[in-house]
Write a protein that holds these residues in place. Structure first.
Motif, PDB file in Angstrom:
ATOM      1  N   PRO A 461      19.377  32.561  30.401  1.00  0.00           N
ATOM      2  CA  PRO A 461      18.272  33.482  30.103  1.00  0.00           C
ATOM      3  C   PRO A 461      17.550  33.185  28.800  1.00  0.00           C
ATOM      4  CG  PRO A 461      20.404  34.655  30.188  1.00  0.00           C
ATOM      5  CD  PRO A 461      20.656  33.243  30.589  1.00  0.00           C
ATOM      6  N   LEU A 462      18.253  32.643  27.797  1.00  0.00           N
ATOM      7  CA  LEU A 462      17.593  32.301  26.534  1.00  0.00           C
ATOM      8  C   LEU A 462      16.603  31.158  26.744  1.00  0.00           C
ATOM      9  CD1 LEU A 462      17.452  32.810  23.432  1.00  0.00           C
ATOM     10  CD2 LEU A 462      19.132  30.967  23.195  1.00  0.00           C
ATOM     11  N   PHE A 463      16.992  30.150  27.498  1.00  0.00           N
ATOM     12  CA  PHE A 463      16.116  29.017  27.796  1.00  0.00           C
ATOM     13  C   PHE A 463      14.855  29.513  28.506  1.00  0.00           C
ATOM     14  CE2 PHE A 463      14.627  25.475  30.386  1.00  0.00           C
ATOM     15  CZ  PHE A 463      14.744  24.383  29.537  1.00  0.00           C
ATOM     16  N   VAL A 464      15.027  30.408  29.473  1.00  0.00           N
ATOM     17  CA  VAL A 464      13.892  30.942  30.235  1.00  0.00           C
ATOM     18  C   VAL A 464      12.976  31.763  29.333  1.00  0.00           C
ATOM     19  CG1 VAL A 464      13.233  32.484  32.126  1.00  0.00           C
ATOM     20  CG2 VAL A 464      15.190  30.933  32.399  1.00  0.00           C
ATOM     21  N   GLN A 465      13.565  32.643  28.509  1.00  0.00           N
ATOM     22  CA  GLN A 465      12.764  33.511  27.657  1.00  0.00           C
ATOM     23  C   GLN A 465      11.976  32.727  26.621  1.00  0.00           C
ATOM     24  OE1 GLN A 465      12.540  37.056  28.060  1.00  0.00           O
ATOM     25  NE2 GLN A 465      10.718  36.497  26.882  1.00  0.00           N
ATOM     26  N   MET A 466      12.606  31.695  26.025  1.00  0.00           N
ATOM     27  CA  MET A 466      11.890  30.888  25.035  1.00  0.00           C
ATOM     28  C   MET A 466      10.715  30.154  25.673  1.00  0.00           C
ATOM     29  SD  MET A 466      13.043  31.419  22.019  1.00  0.00           S
ATOM     30  CE  MET A 466      13.280  33.125  22.508  1.00  0.00           C
ATOM     31  N   HIS A 467      10.860  29.734  26.928  1.00  0.00           N
ATOM     32  CA  HIS A 467       9.740  29.066  27.594  1.00  0.00           C
ATOM     33  C   HIS A 467       8.602  30.046  27.867  1.00  0.00           C
ATOM     34  CE1 HIS A 467      12.205  25.491  27.951  1.00  0.00           C
ATOM     35  NE2 HIS A 467      11.136  24.858  28.384  1.00  0.00           N
ATOM     36  N   ALA A 468       8.938  31.273  28.230  1.00  0.00           N
ATOM     37  CA  ALA A 468       7.890  32.274  28.432  1.00  0.00           C
ATOM     38  C   ALA A 468       7.193  32.593  27.110  1.00  0.00           C
ATOM     39  CB  ALA A 468       8.499  33.536  29.041  1.00  0.00           C
ATOM     40  N   ASP A 469       7.989  32.797  26.052  1.00  0.00           N
ATOM     41  CA  ASP A 469       7.418  33.158  24.749  1.00  0.00           C
ATOM     42  C   ASP A 469       6.537  32.043  24.188  1.00  0.00           C
ATOM     43  OD1 ASP A 469       8.852  35.473  24.966  1.00  0.00           O
ATOM     44  OD2 ASP A 469      10.365  34.967  23.456  1.00  0.00           O
ATOM     45  N   ILE A 470       7.019  30.820  24.266  1.00  0.00           N
ATOM     46  CA  ILE A 470       6.357  29.709  23.570  1.00  0.00           C
ATOM     47  C   ILE A 470       5.156  29.178  24.355  1.00  0.00           C
ATOM     48  CG2 ILE A 470       6.730  27.285  22.896  1.00  0.00           C
ATOM     49  CD1 ILE A 470       9.513  28.269  21.810  1.00  0.00           C
ATOM     50  N   THR A 471       5.226  29.186  25.697  1.00  0.00           N
ATOM     51  CA  THR A 471       4.071  28.734  26.481  1.00  0.00           C
ATOM     52  C   THR A 471       3.058  29.857  26.689  1.00  0.00           C
ATOM     53  OG1 THR A 471       5.049  29.290  28.631  1.00  0.00           O
ATOM     54  CG2 THR A 471       5.508  27.083  27.744  1.00  0.00           C
ATOM     55  N   GLY A 472       3.503  31.123  26.536  1.00  0.00           N
ATOM     56  CA  GLY A 472       2.616  32.247  26.783  1.00  0.00           C
ATOM     57  C   GLY A 472       2.313  32.465  28.252  1.00  0.00           C
ATOM     58  N   LYS A 473       3.147  31.916  29.113  1.00  0.00           N
ATOM     59  CA  LYS A 473       2.932  32.051  30.554  1.00  0.00           C
ATOM     60  C   LYS A 473       4.122  32.746  31.209  1.00  0.00           C
ATOM     61  CE  LYS A 473       0.048  27.925  30.731  1.00  0.00           C
ATOM     62  NZ  LYS A 473      -1.210  28.674  30.690  1.00  0.00           N
ATOM     63  N   PRO A 474       3.862  33.559  32.244  1.00  0.00           N
ATOM     64  CA  PRO A 474       4.982  34.181  32.956  1.00  0.00           C
ATOM     65  C   PRO A 474       5.838  33.118  33.640  1.00  0.00           C
ATOM     66  CG  PRO A 474       2.919  34.556  34.120  1.00  0.00           C
ATOM     67  CD  PRO A 474       2.562  33.928  32.821  1.00  0.00           C
ATOM     68  N   VAL A 475       7.148  33.374  33.684  1.00  0.00           N
ATOM     69  CA  VAL A 475       8.093  32.461  34.315  1.00  0.00           C
ATOM     70  C   VAL A 475       8.692  33.138  35.536  1.00  0.00           C
ATOM     71  CG1 VAL A 475      10.292  31.256  34.047  1.00  0.00           C
ATOM     72  CG2 VAL A 475       8.628  31.240  32.179  1.00  0.00           C
ATOM     73  N   VAL A 476       8.667  32.451  36.674  1.00  0.00           N
ATOM     74  CA  VAL A 476       9.206  32.973  37.927  1.00  0.00           C
ATOM     75  C   VAL A 476      10.490  32.215  38.251  1.00  0.00           C
ATOM     76  CG1 VAL A 476       8.795  33.292  40.396  1.00  0.00           C
ATOM     77  CG2 VAL A 476       6.901  33.523  38.765  1.00  0.00           C
ATOM     78  N   LEU A 477      11.542  32.964  38.578  1.00  0.00           N
ATOM     79  CA  LEU A 477      12.800  32.382  39.031  1.00  0.00           C
ATOM     80  C   LEU A 477      13.000  32.733  40.501  1.00  0.00           C
ATOM     81  CD1 LEU A 477      15.163  33.299  36.047  1.00  0.00           C
ATOM     82  CD2 LEU A 477      13.915  31.164  36.402  1.00  0.00           C
ATOM     83  N   SER A 478      13.500  31.792  41.265  1.00  0.00           N
ATOM     84  CA  SER A 478      13.736  32.026  42.681  1.00  0.00           C
ATOM     85  C   SER A 478      14.952  32.917  42.884  1.00  0.00           C
ATOM     86  CB  SER A 478      13.950  30.688  43.392  1.00  0.00           C
ATOM     87  OG  SER A 478      14.335  30.892  44.723  1.00  0.00           O
ATOM     88  N   LYS A 479      14.876  33.790  43.890  1.00  0.00           N
ATOM     89  CA  LYS A 479      16.039  34.596  44.246  1.00  0.00           C
ATOM     90  C   LYS A 479      17.180  33.684  44.697  1.00  0.00           C
ATOM     91  CE  LYS A 479      15.064  37.977  47.016  1.00  0.00           C
ATOM     92  NZ  LYS A 479      14.860  38.787  48.260  1.00  0.00           N
ATOM     93  N   GLU A 480      16.831  32.594  45.389  1.00  0.00           N
ATOM     94  CA  GLU A 480      17.821  31.587  45.777  1.00  0.00           C
ATOM     95  C   GLU A 480      17.898  30.569  44.645  1.00  0.00           C
ATOM     96  OE1 GLU A 480      20.499  29.723  46.574  1.00  0.00           O
ATOM     97  OE2 GLU A 480      20.199  30.943  48.373  1.00  0.00           O
ATOM     98  N   VAL A 481      18.990  30.634  43.865  1.00  0.00           N
ATOM     99  CA  VAL A 481      19.064  29.838  42.636  1.00  0.00           C
ATOM    100  C   VAL A 481      19.187  28.343  42.908  1.00  0.00           C
ATOM    101  CG1 VAL A 481      19.995  31.716  41.256  1.00  0.00           C
ATOM    102  CG2 VAL A 481      21.564  30.186  42.444  1.00  0.00           C
ATOM    103  N   GLU A 482      19.651  27.969  44.103  1.00  0.00           N
ATOM    104  CA  GLU A 482      19.836  26.542  44.402  1.00  0.00           C
ATOM    105  C   GLU A 482      18.583  25.958  45.054  1.00  0.00           C
ATOM    106  OE1 GLU A 482      22.135  25.129  43.055  1.00  0.00           O
ATOM    107  OE2 GLU A 482      23.683  26.624  42.715  1.00  0.00           O
TER     108      GLU A 482
END
Length: 507
Positions: A461-482
């Motif tokens: 979650p930290l990796f995902v949040q930093m990418h959202a914060d630093i790029t200024g773009k929403p990040v979408v994660l798939s319900k199916e993680v694989e």
């Protein structure tokens, strides 16, 4: 994949060969992973920037994990098989036996991994030609592509070069093992070998860089039969491969994809209606799929070719049929985080405390950062600590493999707090690298509104949040993680004929 009711459940097998492990999944017609297995594979590091593997070891792992996921399933319900893999180079002789890619003559080590940078001088010479094919790789070829590695083998291992029967990209080697057909995927030869979907191979390029012998045999060694990803290869699974994999003889085997492209295929077409995202009701050209594991790849598609300096492509139909692909990338992301964390003097303390709390080391570090941040947002903890993340060179958009990593702001402190901070600063540096790539793509003409993440790092979650914060773009994660495995299974589903096209499968 479609969600219509089906009378009998149909299954598809996806096999994903990563840098350190092989995974397989059994996926149903709705795109749900119903069984999953993983097995480690061996990596040799015989010298600086040399990384090698064994195709026999990789195939054995493919067989093991596939048998595991289909155990107990009615064979008649398994309809298709798809492979994806890293874009590593596999070398075999005329009898398809492994050939050494090393000076030690160890034939079982016959794979030069994608992240191997031994061919630095060769790629420098190739780029000095300024040949027109380089326009389709961002203006400069990467040392991680196949032509410089081929040239290195010719110049450094003449005995192996004389004995070579075939050079395969690893995804194509797997489809050959399964079918006995040496056809190559359009994805691999376009993205890593300079093939173009309209002109094919360019004789003048290979002659100019000193590999004219590949032209003489009409490209038999590197591929003169090219199929689009997802197309059925040959007559399906051979009896020998069926026995090895525990699958029915003759089931459809798809032309393969590079692993990052399989991940992109698995997420970029996701249905996001009702989430108020800027990409809703917009074409998928407004999305970038980011596949983040050992390294990271940034996949953006367009209806017309866009030439982005320092970013690979444009490649036609290399991931989504009918669309052009640009591929940015960072050569070391997950590997860099591991390197920084595991090399810190406080790592043994971290390991012990994480084990005592029954958490992974990264879950523990994320919690520790929450403890020490006080009232400030966690990102502000590194106001005086900065990392330059190019420890393994810069793939995009600077295209400079000679760049090195750097840390600014170190103190004499050496405890767990300091380890957590440098871990955070490394993740932030990787996210800033992503922002640099996106800015280059947007400056060239891409209109990117949303990031779609998949791969191992997307589970942090930290990796995902930093990418959202630093790029200024929403990040979408798939319900199916694989998502990468789903992408591989989509290929098998398409090859089976149960779905009309890759677009229908991935919708």
């Amino acid at each position: 994949m479609p969600s219509e009711k089906q009378t009998a459940v149909k299954y598809y097998v996806g096999v994903d060969v990563g840098s350190a492990s092989v995974r397989a999944a059994l996926v149903d017609g709705f795109g749900t992973v119903v069984a999953h297995a993983e097995q480690r594979i061996q990596v040799w590091e015989p010298g600086p920037d040399h990384y090698e593997q064994s195709s026999a070891d990789i195939w054995a792992a493919c067989c093991s994990v596939t048998k595991e996921v289909v155990r107990g399933v009615d064979a008649s319900q398994i309809r298709g098989l798809g492979f994806d893999a890293t874009c590593s180079l596999v070398v075999v002789d005329k009898q398809f036996q492994p050939l050494a890619v090393n000076c030690q003559g160890q034939n079982h080590r016959n794979v030069i991994m994608w992240m191997d940078h031994r061919a630095a001088s060769q790629v420098e010479r190739i780029n000095a030609t300024q040949h027109r094919v380089l326009n389709y790789v961002g203006g400069a070829m990467s040392v991680e592509m196949q032509p410089p590695k081929l040239l290195w083998i010719k110049e450094n291992l003449p005995e192996s070069w004389e004995k070579v029967g075939y050079f395969f990209d690893l995804p194509d080697f797997l489809s050959w093992k399964a079918t006995g057909v040496t056809a190559r995927s359009l994805c691999t030869v376009v993205c890593k070998w300079t093939y173009t979907s309209d002109r094919g191979w360019d004789d003048s390029f290979w002659k100019m860089i000193g590999l004219e012998d590949l032209v003489k045999d009409k490209y038999e060694k590197i591929g003169n039969h090219v199929l689009p990803p997802g197309e059925a290869v040959g007559k399906g699974l051979t009896p020998e491969a069926a026995k090895d994999l525990g699958l029915p003889e003759g089931i459809a085997v798809a032309a393969s994809l590079i692993d990052a492209h399989a991940g992109g295929l698995g997420v970029i077409g996701a249905d996001v209606k009702g989430h108020n995202l800027p990409c809703e009701n917009q074409p998928i050209t407004s999305r970038v799929a980011m596949i983040c594991g050992t390294s990271s790849c940034h996949m953006g598609v367009s209806e017309t070719p866009i030439f982005v300096p320092g970013v690979w492509g444009p490649y036609f139909s290399a991931m989504v049929p009918g669309l052009w692909l640009n591929e940015g990338g960072q050569s070391a992301t997950g590997k860099l985080i591991d390197h920084v964390v595991q090399g810190h003097v406080a790592f043994p303390e971290l390991e012990a405390k994480a084990a005592a709390s029954a958490h992974s080391i990264y879950t523990y570090l994320n919690s520790h950062l929450d403890l020490i941040k006080k009232s400030l947002p966690v990102g502000f903890l590194t106001v005086d600590l900065h990392v330059w993340p190019d420890f393994h060179g810069n793939r995009s958009p600077l295209t400079d493999l000679t760049l090195k990593g750097m840390v600014v702001g170190l103190t004499l402190s050496r405890g767990l707090d300091e380890l957590a901070l440098i871990y955070l600063a490394t993740i932030q540096a990787i996210a800033l690298g992503t922002r640099h790539i996106l800015e280059a793509m947007q400056a060239a003409g891409h209109d990117i509104t949303t990031l779609f993440l998949c791969g191992g790092l997307s589970k942090n979650p930290l990796f995902v949040q930093m990418h959202a914060d630093i790029t200024g773009k929403p990040v979408v994660l798939s319900k199916e993680v694989e998502s990468v495995l789903v992408g591989a299974a989509i290929l098998g589903a398409c090859a089976s004929g149960d779905f009309a096209s890759i677009q229908v499968c991935s919708a």
